[in-house]
Design an enzyme around this catalytic site. Structure first.
Site, PDB file in Angstrom:
ATOM      1  N   HIS A  43       1.341  -6.023  -9.897  1.00 38.74           N
ATOM      2  CA  HIS A  43       1.106  -5.052 -10.965  1.00 38.74           C
ATOM      3  C   HIS A  43       1.737  -3.706 -10.640  1.00 38.74           C
ATOM      4  O   HIS A  43       2.053  -3.426  -9.497  1.00 38.74           O
ATOM      5  CB  HIS A  43      -0.387  -4.875 -11.265  1.00 38.74           C
ATOM      6  CG  HIS A  43      -1.202  -4.298 -10.154  1.00 38.74           C
ATOM      7  ND1 HIS A  43      -1.855  -5.084  -9.224  1.00 38.74           N
ATOM      8  CD2 HIS A  43      -1.474  -3.011  -9.806  1.00 38.74           C
ATOM      9  CE1 HIS A  43      -2.500  -4.303  -8.372  1.00 38.74           C
ATOM     10  NE2 HIS A  43      -2.283  -3.038  -8.691  1.00 38.74           N
ATOM     11  N   GLU A  71       0.908  -1.103  -2.561  1.00 39.87           N
ATOM     12  CA  GLU A  71      -0.270  -1.921  -2.286  1.00 39.87           C
ATOM     13  C   GLU A  71       0.196  -3.337  -1.995  1.00 39.87           C
ATOM     14  O   GLU A  71       1.097  -3.854  -2.647  1.00 39.87           O
ATOM     15  CB  GLU A  71      -1.192  -1.917  -3.510  1.00 39.87           C
ATOM     16  CG  GLU A  71      -2.447  -2.772  -3.327  1.00 39.87           C
ATOM     17  CD  GLU A  71      -3.336  -2.794  -4.573  1.00 39.87           C
ATOM     18  OE1 GLU A  71      -4.495  -3.195  -4.421  1.00 39.87           O
ATOM     19  OE2 GLU A  71      -2.862  -2.435  -5.676  1.00 39.87           O
ATOM     20  N   HIS A  86       1.080   3.513  -8.225  1.00 42.46           N
ATOM     21  CA  HIS A  86       1.540   2.625  -7.153  1.00 42.46           C
ATOM     22  C   HIS A  86       2.077   1.320  -7.727  1.00 42.46           C
ATOM     23  O   HIS A  86       1.877   1.020  -8.901  1.00 42.46           O
ATOM     24  CB  HIS A  86       0.425   2.346  -6.133  1.00 42.46           C
ATOM     25  CG  HIS A  86      -0.725   1.529  -6.652  1.00 42.46           C
ATOM     26  ND1 HIS A  86      -1.853   2.078  -7.194  1.00 42.46           N
ATOM     27  CD2 HIS A  86      -0.919   0.181  -6.700  1.00 42.46           C
ATOM     28  CE1 HIS A  86      -2.693   1.122  -7.551  1.00 42.46           C
ATOM     29  NE2 HIS A  86      -2.148  -0.054  -7.265  1.00 42.46           N
TER      30      HIS A  86
END
Length: 134
Positions: A7, A130, A79
């Site tokens: 994502h 991440e 992010h």
């Protein structure tokens, strides 16, 4: 080491209004809101055929998203998240190569119920990264 893009996260000050843009204007499938107290955020996921958009709204005092929004009042990309097969092996390899893992270096459970880690943006071209175990 990295797998697919899981994502892209966007920080927003009003998650309901942001979700409405994706749902009503773009016709996207939008999840319900979910509080993530361990991460200081409320999340909504926009499901796309090949990935997801994660909307992040501050939750509670000291939320990292609140600090982000202080610097970026209009919101913006916060992010990117990539999948890895083994988060501990990925962490160890990255640390050995000089990358910095944020926090205490131990994975936390993320919004999808899987272990996640965040990597320092200065080590990844200015992008907070991440990793999520697939």
């Amino acid at each position: 080491m990295i797998g697919r893009l899981n994502h892209v996260a966007i920080a927003v000050s009003d998650i309901d209004a942001a979700a409405a843009v994706y749902r009503d204007t773009l016709g996207a499938e939008v999840s319900g809101k979910q509080d993530q107290p361990d991460h200081g955020v409320t999340t909504v996921f926009i499901n796309l055929p090949n990935t997801k958009i994660e909307l992040l709204e501050p939750l509670g005092e000291g939320s990292p998203i609140a600090r982000f929004l202080e610097k970026n009042p209009s919101g913006g990309i916060h992010h990117v998240c990539y999948e890895v097969d083994d988060i501990i092996a990925a962490r160890d390899k990255l640390v050995k190569s000089g990358a910095r893992v944020l926090g205490d270096g131990e994975p936390k459970i993320g919004a999808h119920g899987k272990p996640v880690l965040f990597l320092h943006p200065k080590d990844f071209l200015g992008t907070l990264t991440e990793l999520e175990e697939a």
